[in-house]
Write a protein that holds these residues in place. Sequence first.
Motif, PDB file in Angstrom:
ATOM      1  N   GLY A  49      28.193   6.239  -7.086  1.00 28.09           N
ATOM      2  CA  GLY A  49      27.039   7.110  -6.908  1.00 28.09           C
ATOM      3  C   GLY A  49      26.103   6.592  -5.838  1.00 28.09           C
ATOM      4  N   TYR A  50      25.954   5.272  -5.776  1.00 28.52           N
ATOM      5  CA  TYR A  50      25.127   4.626  -4.754  1.00 28.52           C
ATOM      6  C   TYR A  50      25.665   4.921  -3.356  1.00 28.52           C
ATOM      7  N   GLY A  51      26.974   4.743  -3.175  1.00 30.23           N
ATOM      8  CA  GLY A  51      27.577   4.971  -1.865  1.00 30.23           C
ATOM      9  C   GLY A  51      27.541   6.421  -1.446  1.00 30.23           C
ATOM     10  N   ALA A  52      27.816   7.332  -2.373  1.00 28.99           N
ATOM     11  CA  ALA A  52      27.812   8.762  -2.048  1.00 28.99           C
ATOM     12  C   ALA A  52      26.411   9.232  -1.688  1.00 28.99           C
ATOM     13  N   ALA A  53      25.408   8.812  -2.479  1.00 28.11           N
ATOM     14  CA  ALA A  53      24.030   9.194  -2.178  1.00 28.11           C
ATOM     15  C   ALA A  53      23.564   8.547  -0.880  1.00 28.11           C
ATOM     16  N   GLY A  54      23.966   7.282  -0.656  1.00 24.91           N
ATOM     17  CA  GLY A  54      23.587   6.609   0.577  1.00 24.91           C
ATOM     18  C   GLY A  54      24.109   7.310   1.812  1.00 24.91           C
ATOM     19  N   ALA A  55      25.359   7.773   1.750  1.00 19.43           N
ATOM     20  CA  ALA A  55      25.941   8.491   2.896  1.00 19.43           C
ATOM     21  C   ALA A  55      25.161   9.763   3.193  1.00 19.43           C
ATOM     22  N   LYS A  56      24.760  10.477   2.148  1.00 19.42           N
ATOM     23  CA  LYS A  56      23.997  11.708   2.346  1.00 19.42           C
ATOM     24  C   LYS A  56      22.617  11.411   2.911  1.00 19.42           C
ATOM     25  N   ILE A  57      21.954  10.408   2.373  1.00 17.79           N
ATOM     26  CA  ILE A  57      20.619  10.064   2.856  1.00 17.79           C
ATOM     27  C   ILE A  57      20.677   9.579   4.302  1.00 17.79           C
ATOM     28  N   TYR A  58      21.674   8.763   4.630  1.00 18.32           N
ATOM     29  CA  TYR A  58      21.819   8.278   6.006  1.00 18.32           C
ATOM     30  C   TYR A  58      21.978   9.450   6.972  1.00 18.32           C
TER      31      TYR A  58
ATOM     32  N   GLY B 266       0.785  -1.225   0.000  1.00 16.91           N
ATOM     33  CA  GLY B 266       0.000   0.000   0.000  1.00 16.91           C
ATOM     34  C   GLY B 266       0.812   1.267   0.000  1.00 16.91           C
ATOM     35  N   ALA B 267       2.069   1.186  -0.417  1.00 15.40           N
ATOM     36  CA  ALA B 267       2.911   2.382  -0.518  1.00 15.40           C
ATOM     37  C   ALA B 267       3.164   2.697  -1.991  1.00 15.40           C
ATOM     38  N   ARG B 268       3.528   3.929  -2.266  1.00 18.13           N
ATOM     39  CA  ARG B 268       3.994   4.312  -3.585  1.00 18.13           C
ATOM     40  C   ARG B 268       5.496   4.547  -3.522  1.00 18.13           C
ATOM     41  N   VAL B 269       6.119   4.618  -4.697  1.00 16.50           N
ATOM     42  CA  VAL B 269       7.581   4.654  -4.762  1.00 16.50           C
ATOM     43  C   VAL B 269       8.057   5.838  -5.584  1.00 16.50           C
ATOM     44  N   VAL B 270       9.124   6.456  -5.099  1.00 20.60           N
ATOM     45  CA  VAL B 270       9.856   7.478  -5.847  1.00 20.60           C
ATOM     46  C   VAL B 270      11.265   6.950  -6.085  1.00 20.60           C
ATOM     47  N   PRO B 271      11.724   6.912  -7.331  1.00 24.91           N
ATOM     48  CA  PRO B 271      13.117   6.526  -7.579  1.00 24.91           C
ATOM     49  C   PRO B 271      14.059   7.652  -7.167  1.00 24.91           C
ATOM     50  N   ILE B 272      15.136   7.295  -6.480  1.00 16.78           N
ATOM     51  CA  ILE B 272      16.132   8.280  -6.067  1.00 16.78           C
ATOM     52  C   ILE B 272      17.341   8.132  -6.984  1.00 16.78           C
ATOM     53  N   LEU B 273      17.646   9.160  -7.715  1.00 17.93           N
ATOM     54  CA  LEU B 273      18.738   9.112  -8.674  1.00 17.93           C
ATOM     55  C   LEU B 273      20.080   9.297  -7.981  1.00 17.93           C
ATOM     56  N   ILE B 274      21.116   8.771  -8.586  1.00 19.74           N
ATOM     57  CA  ILE B 274      22.467   8.945  -8.065  1.00 19.74           C
ATOM     58  C   ILE B 274      23.125  10.156  -8.731  1.00 19.74           C
ATOM     59  N   ASN B 275      24.256  10.563  -8.169  1.00 14.50           N
ATOM     60  CA  ASN B 275      25.076  11.642  -8.742  1.00 14.50           C
ATOM     61  C   ASN B 275      24.338  12.969  -8.846  1.00 14.50           C
ATOM     62  N   GLN B 276      23.494  13.247  -7.837  1.00 16.11           N
ATOM     63  CA  GLN B 276      22.790  14.524  -7.770  1.00 16.11           C
ATOM     64  C   GLN B 276      23.433  15.407  -6.700  1.00 16.11           C
ATOM     65  N   ASP B 277      23.091  16.691  -6.707  1.00 18.79           N
ATOM     66  CA  ASP B 277      23.659  17.581  -5.686  1.00 18.79           C
ATOM     67  C   ASP B 277      22.923  17.400  -4.357  1.00 18.79           C
ATOM     68  N   ASP B 278      23.499  17.953  -3.294  1.00 20.79           N
ATOM     69  CA  ASP B 278      22.939  17.767  -1.962  1.00 20.79           C
ATOM     70  C   ASP B 278      21.503  18.278  -1.869  1.00 20.79           C
ATOM     71  N   ALA B 279      21.206  19.358  -2.569  1.00 18.60           N
ATOM     72  CA  ALA B 279      19.864  19.947  -2.499  1.00 18.60           C
ATOM     73  C   ALA B 279      18.800  18.949  -2.963  1.00 18.60           C
ATOM     74  N   TYR B 280      19.131  18.112  -3.920  1.00 20.69           N
ATOM     75  CA  TYR B 280      18.195  17.109  -4.430  1.00 20.69           C
ATOM     76  C   TYR B 280      17.801  16.138  -3.316  1.00 20.69           C
ATOM     77  N   TYR B 281      18.790  15.609  -2.579  1.00 25.16           N
ATOM     78  CA  TYR B 281      18.511  14.641  -1.515  1.00 25.16           C
ATOM     79  C   TYR B 281      17.864  15.324  -0.309  1.00 25.16           C
ATOM     80  N   GLU B 282      18.265  16.549  -0.033  1.00 31.17           N
ATOM     81  CA  GLU B 282      17.654  17.306   1.071  1.00 31.17           C
ATOM     82  C   GLU B 282      16.179  17.560   0.799  1.00 31.17           C
ATOM     83  N   ASN B 283      15.844  17.834  -0.442  1.00 28.47           N
ATOM     84  CA  ASN B 283      14.453  18.070  -0.813  1.00 28.47           C
ATOM     85  C   ASN B 283      13.625  16.802  -0.623  1.00 28.47           C
ATOM     86  N   LEU B 284      14.157  15.652  -1.040  1.00 18.92           N
ATOM     87  CA  LEU B 284      13.433  14.402  -0.877  1.00 18.92           C
ATOM     88  C   LEU B 284      13.252  14.047   0.598  1.00 18.92           C
TER      89      LEU B 284
END
Length: 322
Positions: free
Chosen positions: A106-115, A67-85
Amino acid sequence: MAGKASTAVALLAGALCCVQAQFDFTLRPIIGILSQHPSDSILEGLEDKNYTSYIAASYVKHFESAGARVVPILINQDDAYYENLAKHLNGFVFPGGASSITSSSGYGAAGAKIYQLVREANLRGVYLPLWGTCLGFEMLTYLAAGEKKWLASCNASNKADRLNVSADYMDSRIFTQMPDNVIGFVRLMDTTANYHKWCMTPENFTLSGLADEFKLLATSYDFDDLEYVALMEHVALPIFGSQFHPEKNQFEWKDDSKHDAIPHSPQAVGVAQYFANFFANQARQNNQKFPTEEEETAALIYNYEPFFTQETSGFVQVYLFR
């Protein structure tokens, strides 16, 4: 290390009290799933190979089934992109795969920011859950241990297994909400799908300091009888990790010598569905949303069509992104 970790856990536990007092609910949860660079096998059968990241469709279906919907999170984006999500999504998932868990990918860098964003949000009183599966579990251990690898080589690819629960496993969010029959399935039957070459041993779980911040809920054994951590959850924050793949039981069907151990029994499907339901319910405890319906619609996975990739890769379908 132990003294500092104990202090950190006390602060986090205090923060969780604030979280529990402040969170609200949504009946329209949206979960962000982190993408990663596609392998050659995924792109092999495609005429157009100009894609920079992918998400296996099984992860999308897994959470949609709850019962959830999904948003794909792209890699190699700037910090503002992940902060917005992080301000608009109700939860995050680090999926399995074959990327580096360090900032070299890109996976590891984005993961560190999201964490970082997830921890900061929870400490501010925003209940923002995070789940890591397989590679995502390994990345959680790496980030939580101060970006140091404590993983050991292991032999657990294409292996169905049961969970050997810890003595205090019922003192956890995952198991206290699990129906008794599902607990029986995970403890007595080979209902978890494992596809990994790296493991967190219980010994390294303690030596790394992770045991001061996470509960070791269950272990499994590889083909060489090496015991490894199969399931964990944070003692205070809504951060969870499984070394096994719940999404494969329901939605991955390749049946060659490398994929014929995925359990598809009714019991295994029930186990998988429980984990999807559990995390979707965690996401429902966050009431964030996109500012407008237009922004929400533009972000959703519905804007993409999955590609059939079973003939060349281990995934039945994947979503690909430019």
